[in-house]
Design an enzyme around this catalytic site. Structure first.
Site, short mmCIF file in Angstrom:
data_model
loop_
_atom_site.label_atom_id
_atom_site.label_comp_id
_atom_site.label_asym_id
_atom_site.label_seq_id
_atom_site.Cartn_x
_atom_site.Cartn_y
_atom_site.Cartn_z
N MET A 203 -12.19 4.63 -0.94
CA MET A 203 -13.04 4.96 0.26
C MET A 203 -13.76 6.28 0.05
SD MET A 203 -10.04 3.57 3.01
CE MET A 203 -8.79 3.69 1.74
N HIS B 29 -1.26 -1.66 -4.05
CA HIS B 29 -2.43 -1.08 -3.61
C HIS B 29 -2.48 0.30 -3.33
CE1 HIS B 29 -6.26 -1.90 -1.19
NE2 HIS B 29 -5.59 -0.93 -0.44
N HIS C 167 -8.18 1.03 -4.50
CA HIS C 167 -9.43 1.02 -3.35
C HIS C 167 -10.15 2.35 -2.98
CE1 HIS C 167 -9.89 0.18 1.28
NE2 HIS C 167 -11.08 0.28 0.79
N SER D 251 0.80 -1.29 0.06
CA SER D 251 0.05 0.16 0.06
C SER D 251 0.93 1.24 -0.12
CB SER D 251 -0.79 0.08 1.11
OG SER D 251 -1.50 1.14 1.24
N GLY E 238 -9.26 4.81 7.04
CA GLY E 238 -8.93 5.80 6.93
C GLY E 238 -7.58 6.42 7.48
N PHE E 239 -6.79 5.48 8.08
CA PHE E 239 -5.36 5.87 8.68
C PHE E 239 -4.50 4.60 8.70
CE2 PHE E 239 -8.61 8.30 11.17
CZ PHE E 239 -8.05 9.57 10.83
N GLY E 240 -3.41 4.73 8.31
CA GLY E 240 -2.39 3.54 8.38
C GLY E 240 -1.87 3.43 9.87
N ASP F 289 -4.77 3.60 -2.21
CA ASP F 289 -5.89 3.99 -1.24
C ASP F 289 -6.48 5.33 -1.84
OD1 ASP F 289 -6.35 1.83 0.53
OD2 ASP F 289 -4.58 2.32 1.36
N ASP G 293 -6.65 -6.13 4.56
CA ASP G 293 -5.88 -4.66 4.62
C ASP G 293 -6.06 -4.18 5.88
OD1 ASP G 293 -4.78 -2.04 4.45
OD2 ASP G 293 -6.37 -1.28 2.80
N GLY G 294 -4.85 -4.07 6.75
CA GLY G 294 -4.88 -3.38 8.03
C GLY G 294 -4.33 -4.19 9.11
N GLY H 51 1.47 -2.12 4.38
CA GLY H 51 1.84 -0.68 4.33
C GLY H 51 3.18 -0.55 4.81
N SER H 52 3.06 0.07 6.31
CA SER H 52 4.31 0.27 7.07
C SER H 52 5.28 -0.97 6.97
CB SER H 52 4.08 0.68 8.54
OG SER H 52 3.08 0.02 8.89
N MET I 132 -11.67 -5.46 5.40
CA MET I 132 -10.89 -4.44 6.03
C MET I 132 -10.57 -5.09 7.63
SD MET I 132 -10.03 -1.95 4.30
CE MET I 132 -9.22 -0.95 5.44
N MET J 194 -9.02 8.37 -0.87
CA MET J 194 -9.91 8.73 0.44
C MET J 194 -10.41 10.10 0.03
SD MET J 194 -7.38 7.58 3.58
CE MET J 194 -6.78 6.12 3.63
#
Length: 227
Positions: free
Chosen positions: A68, A33, A66, A8, A142-144, A35, A175-176, A197-198, A137, A37
């Site tokens: 959102m 990926h 994706h 991501s 909304g936040f990583g 995102d 995801d998440g 992501g991170s 999800m 938003m």
């Protein structure tokens, strides 16, 4: 069913975004990926069509977009034209999910359905035949950098069972909160597309991607041996 690591870019260093993407490509990653938003469906704003257009000029990776956003149907044509390969919309954001999924296919993209942690998979039963992928999800969107929500594991299992009962070879994306520990949990539950992501972009991007991809490949190999 293929297994994919899907980094991501929301967690990437945007000052060096091209280099970050080059490093995951060198690690053997095939999906990316992205995102989107809108600041309404989720409280933050991320990126839009110009970013996807620019990335498409520089990359041949599979773009997993994706969205959102509230009522995302009005964005489908633009992102399809910008180079999206998969467009995923939230069931919670669509008044007419059936029509939106059909529109995505009409514009030449694969169609995905995303569900938030508190949304039951049973709501997807009537539209699952229209989906190429379901994104579960495993944090609130909304936040990583959030922690994996444990009760989502059972949702992944139920969704895989639902797809099997329909005879559908469904991609299930998560995801998440995915890292080198939680990735085993979601793979065992039935996910085959893993967003990180991170865990990819936090530190040595290339080595992180190789490590996560290696876990996925080992799981896929062992699963094949058990069949």
């Amino acid at each position: 069913m293929e297994y994919q690591l899907c980094p991501s870019i929301l967690a990437a260093d945007f000052w060096h975004l091209g280099e970050e993407i080059r490093q995951v490509e060198e690690a053997g990653v095939k999906w990316l990926h992205i995102d989107i938003m809108d600041g309404h469906f989720v409280p933050t704003i991320s990126m839009g069509v110009p970013v996807v257009t620019s990335l498409r000029k520089a990359s041949r990776l599979f773009f997993d977009v994706h969205i959102m956003a509230k009522e995302p149907a009005h964005l489908v044509e633009e992102f399809a034209g910008a180079g999206a390969d998969m467009i995923t919309v939230h069931t919670e954001a669509c008044v007419d999910l059936d029509r939106t999924l059909r529109l995505i296919h009409e514009k030449g993209c694969k169609a995905g359905i995303a569900i938030n942690p508190a949304t039951p998979v049973s709501l997807l039963e009537d539209v699952l035949e229209l989906a190429d992928m379901v994104l579960v999800m495993t944090v609130n969107p909304g936040f990583g950098g959030q922690k994996y929500i444990p009760y989502c594991t059972e949702k992944i299992r139920r969704l895989r069972m639902m797809a099997k009962s329909m005879g559908k070879d469904l991609d299930i994306e998560v995801d998440g909160g995915i890292n080198r520990e939680t990735i085993h949990t979601v793979l065992e539950a039935g996910a085959n597309v893993i967003v990180a992501g991170s865990a990819v972009f936090g530190g040595d991007t290339r080595e992180n991607a190789k490590a996560l991809k290696g876990i996925i490949e080992e799981y896929e190999s062992n699963t094949g041996l058990r069949r």
